[in-house]
Design an enzyme around this catalytic site. Sequence first.
Site, PDB file in Angstrom:
ATOM      1  CG  ASP A   1     -50.740 -25.781 -29.764  1.00 42.23           C
ATOM      2  OD1 ASP A   1     -51.984 -25.816 -29.938  1.00 42.23           O
ATOM      3  OD2 ASP A   1     -50.218 -24.914 -29.048  1.00 42.23           O
TER       4      ASP A   1
HETATM    5  C1  BGC Z   1     -53.000 -23.207 -28.153  1.00 40.45           C
HETATM    6  C2  BGC Z   1     -53.209 -24.383 -27.233  1.00 40.45           C
HETATM    7  C3  BGC Z   1     -54.657 -24.775 -27.246  1.00 40.45           C
HETATM    8  C4  BGC Z   1     -55.039 -25.131 -28.675  1.00 40.45           C
HETATM    9  C5  BGC Z   1     -56.467 -25.629 -28.819  1.00 40.45           C
HETATM   10  C6  BGC Z   1     -53.592 -23.434 -29.527  1.00 40.45           C
HETATM   11  O1  BGC Z   1     -53.584 -22.293 -30.309  1.00 40.45           O
HETATM   12  O2  BGC Z   1     -51.616 -22.936 -28.254  1.00 40.45           O
HETATM   13  O3  BGC Z   1     -52.775 -24.073 -25.945  1.00 40.45           O
HETATM   14  O4  BGC Z   1     -54.888 -25.845 -26.376  1.00 40.45           O
HETATM   15  O5  BGC Z   1     -54.897 -23.957 -29.463  1.00 40.45           O
HETATM   16  O6  BGC Z   1     -57.384 -24.628 -28.674  1.00 40.45           O
END
Ligand code: BGC
Length: 743
Positions: free
Chosen positions: A269
Amino acid sequence: MAKVQEINASTSRDRVEVRVRDLLDRMSLEEKIGQLNQVEASADNVLDLLGDDIRAGEVGSIINQVDRDTVLELQRLAREESRLGIPLLVGRDVIHGFKTVVPLPIGQAASWNPQLVEACARLASEEASTVGVNWTFAPMIDVCRDPRWGRIAECLGEDPVLTSVLGAAMVRGFQGASLDDPSSLAACAKHFAGYGASESGRDYNTTNLPENELRNVHLPPFRAAVEAGVASLMTSFSDIDGVPATANSFLLRDVLREEWRYDGLVVSDWDAIQQLCVHGLTETRDEAAYQAASAGVDMDMVAGAYLQHLAGLVASGRIGLETVDRMVANVLRLKFRLGLFDARPVLTDEPARMTSRSLAKEAALQSCVLLKNEGRALPLDPACLDHLAVIGPLANEPAEQLGTWVFDGDPQRSVTPLSAIESLAADAGMAVSHARAMPTTRSLDETAFADAEAVARKADVVVVFLGEEAILSGEAHCRADIDLPGAQVSLVKRLKAIGKPVIAVIQAGRPLTLTSVIDDLDAILFAWHPGSLGGAAIADLLFGRACPSGKLPVSFPKMVGQIPIYYGHKNTGRPPTPDSIVHIDDIASGAAQTSLGMTAFHLDAGYEPLFRFGFGLSYTEFAYSELSLSAVRITPSETLTIAVNVTNLGDVEGDEVVQLYLRDRFGSVTRPVRELKAFQRLTLAPGETREVRFSLTVEDLMFYKRDQTRGAEAGTFDVWIGGDSAADRKAEFTLTQDSPAMA
Ligand code: BGC
């Protein structure tokens, strides 16, 4: 035919492996590490910022650029000006629609309709692929039993089976019949794993998940996504048993690669590799890179930790070249599968607007849940009404009705409830007056209530639009108090005092505690954030042009202190019953400690939720009869057929979601009091009876046992079928022997 398809699939898989190997053999270590690096690309001057890095082969993927020309140019640089011409993965959070927004995932889950959910994901991928995006970070299949958590908006509810079925449907929708179809996106199942169990519903928080619960509740949707062919998985921000998911080799290696044989891509993530230092797992960034890479994270989302440290880790011998090659192969394999090396075109045309609008409306119709309908307050009959009052802060908010995660959603495409009601009312010759009453749902300012009361007094019926703006749910938007925010409760009380029927339409990103208003409202339609066509769907439901059919994918607590509250709980050694509980107001003075029931309940809330899982009213009623089983004893190799008749007793057509629950009475570990195993949505004409059949195999009876292997244990099972998790048509059957243990 199936054999031919299998052979074709395996030859095309083999061809991809040959191409991956060939490319790997020609890559320098630096080029390999570049493929593991995803960079943020939203800046206006991204071509200047990233051009040289792309030419140098230091970028494997970009995230957050959706200007078509810019994406095409970045791809051109990668393809034509980097040494090996390796194209980019272009990632974006396309969560519930792109330009046309469909209901929040939790709202889609309330449809209990996998075909519809698949179609919504397909529409999103068809729209998003026109700007060159080829990878979405959806579906989010974290099982969540805590409505304080803002991200409950993005998930598919509290149940592993419902989440598994709908999550797999989303994967199929995004990825289409083939990943190399130019309108397909690679899906990403997230967040692996346990994120939905963040303590106290606070985002990014730690989790406490014993392995047995992890395996029986939180992992099944991921396994289902892997079986549906999901192209990628994202690690969770949270830690589990002290090890952050991004460095968790139990999850990423033992379970994912070894038990499930997953051959797709694993991405961290956002910045999560660097955050291993913040968690206090690693002191330095190079150690963080080491732990993530050796645990099984292939791609680093925006932390730059692999770019900076992997070469050093290889040079020092801590990370072997074969590990790097395996990681890179997972990236390249996806690029080949997407057809990116084979000049996959970027389509120019979105699906026809009529098609996307009718799908968005259908999804909104099926996601709304009718929670209360006292004295058949709904549907409204325009022929009997002269004047309708439309009140509240969410009646006419084209952007708010879209909900969270709508970076690209176009509010101009929204039909608001007010505009849809006005146009229906105009056709029926009914007057509509509107008063906003509150500037936002969070406002405590009651000065405009007097105007709202004046509008309500003139009307025959009041429809009040309550809930939460989009900003109150989603990532990092958690709430400790999940009542209607601001002065909304007070608004309801003031409207109720006028004496007209008050109907609430609630738009929100999570279950709310509605205890303080439930008795003041004649009807409650819970619409989640229903998306672009939400207003049109709500108006049709209010006026009976459509019949409500949504069912709750998550329990609604009476009060926050009951959380976590979910239907599939354990029995405990002292289960509560209606006559074993005592209310705090009824405790006799001087009562002895042992006089209070001695079962598992709260003195001030009992043990039931306000609205249970699977619940939802309709404008008609359904009766269940003649539950029958094909056998009362089965062996592990036999299939059990369970049938029931469902009758529409009313005088309107309606959809019912028929739900089948099981209880495994005894196990080597304690088993839930009920588990959803199967469901079917069907449409019944007035008076129509239909037989519904479910087939259960031993797979449906399996769970992770005391030794953490999967299998079914011999014994007796209760089975219930009905319209919600309190279904009371009951039968039982016996599995005569244990099944063999399964992977
Ligand atoms: C979130 C993810 C997301 C990623 C990209 C993160 O902060 O937890 O679910 O896909 O950002 O935007």
